[in-house]
Design a protein around this motif. Structure first.
Motif, PDB file in Angstrom:
ATOM      1  N   MET A   1      -2.359  87.249 -74.788  1.00 58.76           N
ATOM      2  CA  MET A   1      -3.737  86.902 -74.931  1.00 58.76           C
ATOM      3  C   MET A   1      -3.866  86.110 -76.222  1.00 58.76           C
ATOM      4  O   MET A   1      -3.442  86.561 -77.282  1.00 58.76           O
ATOM      5  CB  MET A   1      -4.594  88.163 -74.981  1.00 58.76           C
ATOM      6  N   HIS A   2      -4.400  84.928 -76.103  1.00 56.85           N
ATOM      7  CA  HIS A   2      -4.614  84.050 -77.245  1.00 56.85           C
ATOM      8  C   HIS A   2      -6.109  83.785 -77.389  1.00 56.85           C
ATOM      9  O   HIS A   2      -6.836  83.743 -76.404  1.00 56.85           O
ATOM     10  CB  HIS A   2      -3.905  82.711 -77.044  1.00 56.85           C
ATOM     11  N   ALA A   3      -6.550  83.597 -78.611  1.00 58.32           N
ATOM     12  CA  ALA A   3      -7.958  83.284 -78.858  1.00 58.32           C
ATOM     13  C   ALA A   3      -8.066  82.457 -80.131  1.00 58.32           C
ATOM     14  O   ALA A   3      -7.148  82.426 -80.960  1.00 58.32           O
ATOM     15  CB  ALA A   3      -8.771  84.571 -79.006  1.00 58.32           C
ATOM     16  N   ARG A   4      -9.204  81.790 -80.271  1.00 53.64           N
ATOM     17  CA  ARG A   4      -9.524  81.079 -81.506  1.00 53.64           C
ATOM     18  C   ARG A   4     -11.032  81.077 -81.659  1.00 53.64           C
ATOM     19  O   ARG A   4     -11.774  81.276 -80.684  1.00 53.64           O
ATOM     20  CB  ARG A   4      -8.959  79.669 -81.502  1.00 53.64           C
ATOM     21  N   PRO A   5     -11.518  80.851 -82.867  1.00 55.27           N
ATOM     22  CA  PRO A   5     -12.963  80.868 -83.084  1.00 55.27           C
ATOM     23  C   PRO A   5     -13.665  79.789 -82.275  1.00 55.27           C
ATOM     24  O   PRO A   5     -13.124  78.699 -82.065  1.00 55.27           O
ATOM     25  CB  PRO A   5     -13.103  80.591 -84.587  1.00 55.27           C
ATOM     26  N   ASP A   6     -14.855  80.092 -81.816  1.00 61.30           N
ATOM     27  CA  ASP A   6     -15.677  79.142 -81.078  1.00 61.30           C
ATOM     28  C   ASP A   6     -16.669  78.524 -82.069  1.00 61.30           C
ATOM     29  O   ASP A   6     -17.869  78.716 -81.984  1.00 61.30           O
ATOM     30  CB  ASP A   6     -16.413  79.857 -79.938  1.00 61.30           C
ATOM     31  N   ASP A   7     -16.117  77.810 -83.053  1.00 64.75           N
ATOM     32  CA  ASP A   7     -16.964  77.275 -84.120  1.00 64.75           C
ATOM     33  C   ASP A   7     -16.941  75.752 -84.180  1.00 64.75           C
ATOM     34  O   ASP A   7     -17.335  75.156 -85.184  1.00 64.75           O
ATOM     35  CB  ASP A   7     -16.545  77.872 -85.468  1.00 64.75           C
ATOM     36  N   GLY A   8     -16.452  75.105 -83.122  1.00 63.13           N
ATOM     37  CA  GLY A   8     -16.446  73.649 -83.075  1.00 63.13           C
ATOM     38  C   GLY A   8     -15.237  73.021 -83.753  1.00 63.13           C
ATOM     39  O   GLY A   8     -15.062  71.812 -83.682  1.00 63.13           O
ATOM     40  N   THR A   9     -14.425  73.815 -84.410  1.00 64.45           N
ATOM     41  CA  THR A   9     -13.221  73.264 -85.039  1.00 64.45           C
ATOM     42  C   THR A   9     -12.080  73.283 -84.026  1.00 64.45           C
ATOM     43  O   THR A   9     -12.178  73.903 -82.971  1.00 64.45           O
ATOM     44  CB  THR A   9     -12.810  74.090 -86.277  1.00 64.45           C
ATOM     45  N   ASP A  10     -11.016  72.617 -84.358  1.00 60.64           N
ATOM     46  CA  ASP A  10      -9.858  72.563 -83.475  1.00 60.64           C
ATOM     47  C   ASP A  10      -8.719  73.397 -84.057  1.00 60.64           C
ATOM     48  O   ASP A  10      -7.575  72.974 -84.110  1.00 60.64           O
ATOM     49  CB  ASP A  10      -9.420  71.113 -83.282  1.00 60.64           C
ATOM     50  N   ARG A  11      -9.060  74.606 -84.493  1.00 63.17           N
ATOM     51  CA  ARG A  11      -8.042  75.467 -85.074  1.00 63.17           C
ATOM     52  C   ARG A  11      -7.084  75.946 -83.995  1.00 63.17           C
ATOM     53  O   ARG A  11      -7.447  76.036 -82.821  1.00 63.17           O
ATOM     54  CB  ARG A  11      -8.692  76.664 -85.764  1.00 63.17           C
ATOM     55  N   PRO A  12      -5.845  76.289 -84.379  1.00 61.77           N
ATOM     56  CA  PRO A  12      -4.880  76.745 -83.377  1.00 61.77           C
ATOM     57  C   PRO A  12      -5.253  78.122 -82.835  1.00 61.77           C
ATOM     58  O   PRO A  12      -5.960  78.891 -83.482  1.00 61.77           O
ATOM     59  CB  PRO A  12      -3.563  76.814 -84.156  1.00 61.77           C
ATOM     60  N   PHE A  13      -4.750  78.404 -81.643  1.00 61.80           N
ATOM     61  CA  PHE A  13      -4.935  79.710 -81.031  1.00 61.80           C
ATOM     62  C   PHE A  13      -4.056  80.734 -81.739  1.00 61.80           C
ATOM     63  O   PHE A  13      -2.956  80.415 -82.188  1.00 61.80           O
ATOM     64  CB  PHE A  13      -4.570  79.677 -79.544  1.00 61.80           C
ATOM     65  N   THR A  14      -4.517  81.973 -81.813  1.00 55.36           N
ATOM     66  CA  THR A  14      -3.761  83.084 -82.369  1.00 55.36           C
ATOM     67  C   THR A  14      -3.390  84.024 -81.244  1.00 55.36           C
ATOM     68  O   THR A  14      -4.244  84.388 -80.437  1.00 55.36           O
ATOM     69  CB  THR A  14      -4.604  83.855 -83.414  1.00 55.36           C
ATOM     70  N   ARG A  15      -2.116  84.423 -81.178  1.00 61.74           N
ATOM     71  CA  ARG A  15      -1.706  85.389 -80.155  1.00 61.74           C
ATOM     72  C   ARG A  15      -2.079  86.785 -80.627  1.00 61.74           C
ATOM     73  O   ARG A  15      -1.699  87.226 -81.694  1.00 61.74           O
ATOM     74  CB  ARG A  15      -0.209  85.318 -79.884  1.00 61.74           C
ATOM     75  N   HIS A  16      -2.859  87.487 -79.795  1.00 55.13           N
ATOM     76  CA  HIS A  16      -3.305  88.842 -80.109  1.00 55.13           C
ATOM     77  C   HIS A  16      -2.540  89.896 -79.332  1.00 55.13           C
ATOM     78  O   HIS A  16      -2.467  91.044 -79.749  1.00 55.13           O
ATOM     79  CB  HIS A  16      -4.805  88.993 -79.835  1.00 55.13           C
ATOM     80  N   ALA A  17      -2.018  89.534 -78.176  1.00 58.90           N
ATOM     81  CA  ALA A  17      -1.311  90.509 -77.346  1.00 58.90           C
ATOM     82  C   ALA A  17      -0.425  89.785 -76.342  1.00 58.90           C
ATOM     83  O   ALA A  17      -0.671  88.628 -76.001  1.00 58.90           O
ATOM     84  CB  ALA A  17      -2.300  91.400 -76.601  1.00 58.90           C
ATOM     85  N   THR A  18       0.605  90.471 -75.898  1.00 59.18           N
ATOM     86  CA  THR A  18       1.443  89.988 -74.810  1.00 59.18           C
ATOM     87  C   THR A  18       1.483  91.076 -73.750  1.00 59.18           C
ATOM     88  O   THR A  18       1.188  92.231 -74.040  1.00 59.18           O
ATOM     89  CB  THR A  18       2.881  89.683 -75.281  1.00 59.18           C
ATOM     90  N   GLY A  19       1.833  90.720 -72.550  1.00 59.49           N
ATOM     91  CA  GLY A  19       1.877  91.738 -71.502  1.00 59.49           C
ATOM     92  C   GLY A  19       2.484  91.191 -70.235  1.00 59.49           C
ATOM     93  O   GLY A  19       2.826  90.018 -70.138  1.00 59.49           O
ATOM     94  N   ARG A  20       2.618  92.089 -69.272  1.00 62.45           N
ATOM     95  CA  ARG A  20       3.119  91.740 -67.952  1.00 62.45           C
ATOM     96  C   ARG A  20       2.218  92.377 -66.914  1.00 62.45           C
ATOM     97  O   ARG A  20       1.769  93.509 -67.090  1.00 62.45           O
ATOM     98  CB  ARG A  20       4.534  92.267 -67.749  1.00 62.45           C
ATOM     99  N   LEU A  21       1.980  91.656 -65.840  1.00 64.85           N
ATOM    100  CA  LEU A  21       1.235  92.201 -64.716  1.00 64.85           C
ATOM    101  C   LEU A  21       2.241  92.643 -63.671  1.00 64.85           C
ATOM    102  O   LEU A  21       3.172  91.908 -63.336  1.00 64.85           O
ATOM    103  CB  LEU A  21       0.308  91.146 -64.113  1.00 64.85           C
ATOM    104  N   ILE A  22       2.072  93.849 -63.168  1.00 61.76           N
ATOM    105  CA  ILE A  22       2.972  94.377 -62.152  1.00 61.76           C
ATOM    106  C   ILE A  22       2.125  94.848 -60.975  1.00 61.76           C
ATOM    107  O   ILE A  22       1.203  95.639 -61.148  1.00 61.76           O
ATOM    108  CB  ILE A  22       3.807  95.547 -62.709  1.00 61.76           C
ATOM    109  N   ALA A  23       2.445  94.349 -59.808  1.00 60.91           N
ATOM    110  CA  ALA A  23       1.707  94.746 -58.611  1.00 60.91           C
ATOM    111  C   ALA A  23       2.004  96.199 -58.270  1.00 60.91           C
ATOM    112  O   ALA A  23       3.120  96.676 -58.467  1.00 60.91           O
ATOM    113  CB  ALA A  23       2.086  93.848 -57.437  1.00 60.91           C
TER     114      ALA A  23
END
Length: 100
Positions: A1-23
């Motif tokens: 899961m990546h996110a970045r501020p919604d402030d109009g800048t073009d800052r890079p995304f920060t990884r907050h979490a990783t995961g796997r989906l398993i059926a």
């Protein structure tokens, strides 16, 4: 899961979490054979979890409140997440590759 501020800048995304989906079932309808939850993990009490997150400034709408169980092993977390029925619409949850 990546996110970045919604402030109009073009800052890079920060990884907050990783995961796997398993059926829960493979394509042939066979149940997943891995141990769940994994052995040796500690259950996390979810009572009031979304209230606590809201107090910290994280406001999650109903589409993001599908956490049903959580376990931890050190810094690793294992979660069960279900798409709330009100968000499956007329097509059902199979209409989404990943939602929300």
């Amino acid at each position: 899961m990546h996110a970045r501020p919604d402030d109009g800048t073009d800052r890079p995304f920060t990884r907050h979490a990783t995961g796997r989906l398993i059926a829960a079932e493979d394509g042939a309808g066979k149940a997943w054979q891995g141990a769940w939850p994994p052995p040796g993990v500690d259950a996390v009490d979810l009572a009031g979890a979304y209230d606590l997150l809201a107090e910290q400034g994280y406001e999650y709408g109903s589409g993001f409140r599908g956490l049903t169980a959580l376990w931890q092993d050190g810094s690793t977390r294992y979660a069960e997440v279900v798409l709330p029925e009100e968000h499956t619409g007329e097509h059902g949850p199979d209409a989404f590759g990943l939602h929300p």
